[in-house]
Scaffold this motif. Structure first.
Motif, mmCIF file in Angstrom:
data_model
loop_
_atom_site.group_PDB
_atom_site.id
_atom_site.type_symbol
_atom_site.label_atom_id
_atom_site.label_comp_id
_atom_site.label_asym_id
_atom_site.label_seq_id
_atom_site.Cartn_x
_atom_site.Cartn_y
_atom_site.Cartn_z
ATOM 1 N N HIS A 35 0.728 -0.911 0.140
ATOM 2 C CA HIS A 35 -0.064 -0.041 0.158
ATOM 3 C C HIS A 35 0.538 1.232 -0.243
ATOM 4 O O HIS A 35 2.310 1.024 0.283
ATOM 5 C CB HIS A 35 -0.955 -0.207 1.302
ATOM 6 N N SER A 37 0.783 5.019 1.539
ATOM 7 C CA SER A 37 1.076 6.165 2.177
ATOM 8 C C SER A 37 1.158 7.793 1.378
ATOM 9 O O SER A 37 1.688 7.661 1.303
ATOM 10 C CB SER A 37 2.192 6.428 3.490
ATOM 11 N N TYR A 40 -0.476 14.425 3.422
ATOM 12 C CA TYR A 40 -1.798 15.410 3.652
ATOM 13 C C TYR A 40 -0.475 16.709 3.156
ATOM 14 O O TYR A 40 0.757 16.570 2.993
ATOM 15 C CB TYR A 40 -1.715 15.690 4.877
ATOM 16 N N GLU A 71 -3.087 14.623 14.666
ATOM 17 C CA GLU A 71 -2.948 13.869 14.019
ATOM 18 C C GLU A 71 -1.643 13.588 12.936
ATOM 19 O O GLU A 71 -1.142 12.214 12.045
ATOM 20 C CB GLU A 71 -4.164 14.103 12.907
ATOM 21 N N THR A 85 3.001 13.160 7.612
ATOM 22 C CA THR A 85 2.113 11.895 7.238
ATOM 23 C C THR A 85 1.264 11.977 8.586
ATOM 24 O O THR A 85 1.615 12.095 9.864
ATOM 25 C CB THR A 85 3.169 10.700 7.732
ATOM 26 N N SER A 86 0.037 10.993 8.268
ATOM 27 C CA SER A 86 -1.383 10.870 9.249
ATOM 28 C C SER A 86 -0.636 9.553 9.879
ATOM 29 O O SER A 86 -0.725 8.270 9.540
ATOM 30 C CB SER A 86 -2.614 10.556 8.506
ATOM 31 N N ASN A 88 -2.952 8.059 12.412
ATOM 32 C CA ASN A 88 -3.945 6.719 12.221
ATOM 33 C C ASN A 88 -3.758 5.757 10.838
ATOM 34 O O ASN A 88 -4.078 4.818 10.562
ATOM 35 C CB ASN A 88 -5.487 7.591 11.933
ATOM 36 N N ASP A 89 -3.756 6.784 9.725
ATOM 37 C CA ASP A 89 -3.671 5.958 8.705
ATOM 38 C C ASP A 89 -2.661 4.952 8.247
ATOM 39 O O ASP A 89 -3.135 3.737 7.925
ATOM 40 C CB ASP A 89 -3.433 6.909 6.587
ATOM 41 N N SER A 92 -3.340 2.331 10.908
ATOM 42 C CA SER A 92 -4.566 0.815 10.737
ATOM 43 C C SER A 92 -4.158 0.251 9.102
ATOM 44 O O SER A 92 -4.282 -1.135 9.391
ATOM 45 C CB SER A 92 -5.601 2.099 10.473
#
Ligand code: 5GP
Length: 216
Positions: A35, A37, A40, A71, A85-86, A88-89, A92
């Motif tokens: 995946h 990442s 933002y 965050e 970089t989040s 949470n993202d 998870s």
């Protein structure tokens, strides 16, 4: 129920112009399980970039709100724009057992390494500073002072290489992509990640013993 095994986190960074983005894109094509990442940023989208795929494009106000709420696991200002970089993202994805590729600048990568007790850190370098300068000139997006700033910045980044796990000299893209893929595959096969399979092999031998078979 067994918990999914934590995914592999691979962080790739490089001086500007070393070809990191191309290498990451090519790796994602050949390793679909990996995946990406999605960071933002406050920078505006470039031609063909998609919100939610290349970046989450947010306003400076929204970025600041997210930052105040804690965050971001790391954030940097890069050539006048904010990138983050989040937390949470990434959590998870990794907690769900999936593998994650991060394309961040060298300061962001160092911050991640300091903040987290995991990940493999790969530094992409041009074969020489001359090649780096040629690539930056060919891009044609920099004026002379910005070029000089990027080259000086690159020298500082290259000097600060001691904390990386791997270095790839990006001369030929196809060779570099296969080196990057090899690093990922090696990490996936680390002994510590294989212990459940080892236990399974041993268990299967013990189960088969009850059949009266001898597997020595
Ligand atoms: P660009 O604007 O050309 O897409 O990216 C500029 C730089 O920002 C690249 O070095 C890229 O790796 C870096 N970058 C992208 N996302 C992040 C992030 O979330 N954090 C940090 N620290 N750097 C990022």
């Amino acid at each position: 129920m067994t918990m999914p095994k934590r995914g592999v986190m691979m962080v790739v960074s490089a001086p500007s112009g070393a070809g990191k983005t191309t290498l990451c894109r090519e790796l994602l094509k050949i390793v679909p399980a990996l995946h990406f990442s999605v960071s933002y940023t406050t920078r505006p989208p470039r031609h063909r970039e998609k919100n939610g795929k290349d970046y989450f494009f947010v306003s400076p106000e929204e970025f600041e709100r997210m930052e105040r709420r804690g965050e971001f696991i790391e954030r940097e200002e890069i050539f006048g724009n904010l990138y983050g970089t989040s937390r949470n993202d990434i959590e998870s994805v990794l907690a769900g057992g999936d593998d994650l590729l991060l394309d961040v600048d060298t300061r962001g990568a160092k911050n991640l390494k300091q903040a987290l007790n995991e990940g493999i850190y790969v530094f992409i370098l041009p074969p020489s500073l001359q090649v780096l300068e040629e690539r930056l000139r060919r891009r044609g997006s920099e004026d002379e002072p910005s070029m000089i700033r990027r080259l000086e910045c690159a020298i500082d980044e290259i000097n600060d290489n001691y904390w990386y796990d791997y270095i790839i000299f990006n001369d030929k893209v196809n060779v570099s992509v296969s080196v990057l893929q090899s690093i990922y595959v090696a990490e996936k096969n680390r002994r510590i990640r294989q212990l459940d399979k080892v236990a399974e092999v041993i268990r299967s031998k013990e189960e088969n013993r009850t059949d009266g078979k001898d597997y020595r």
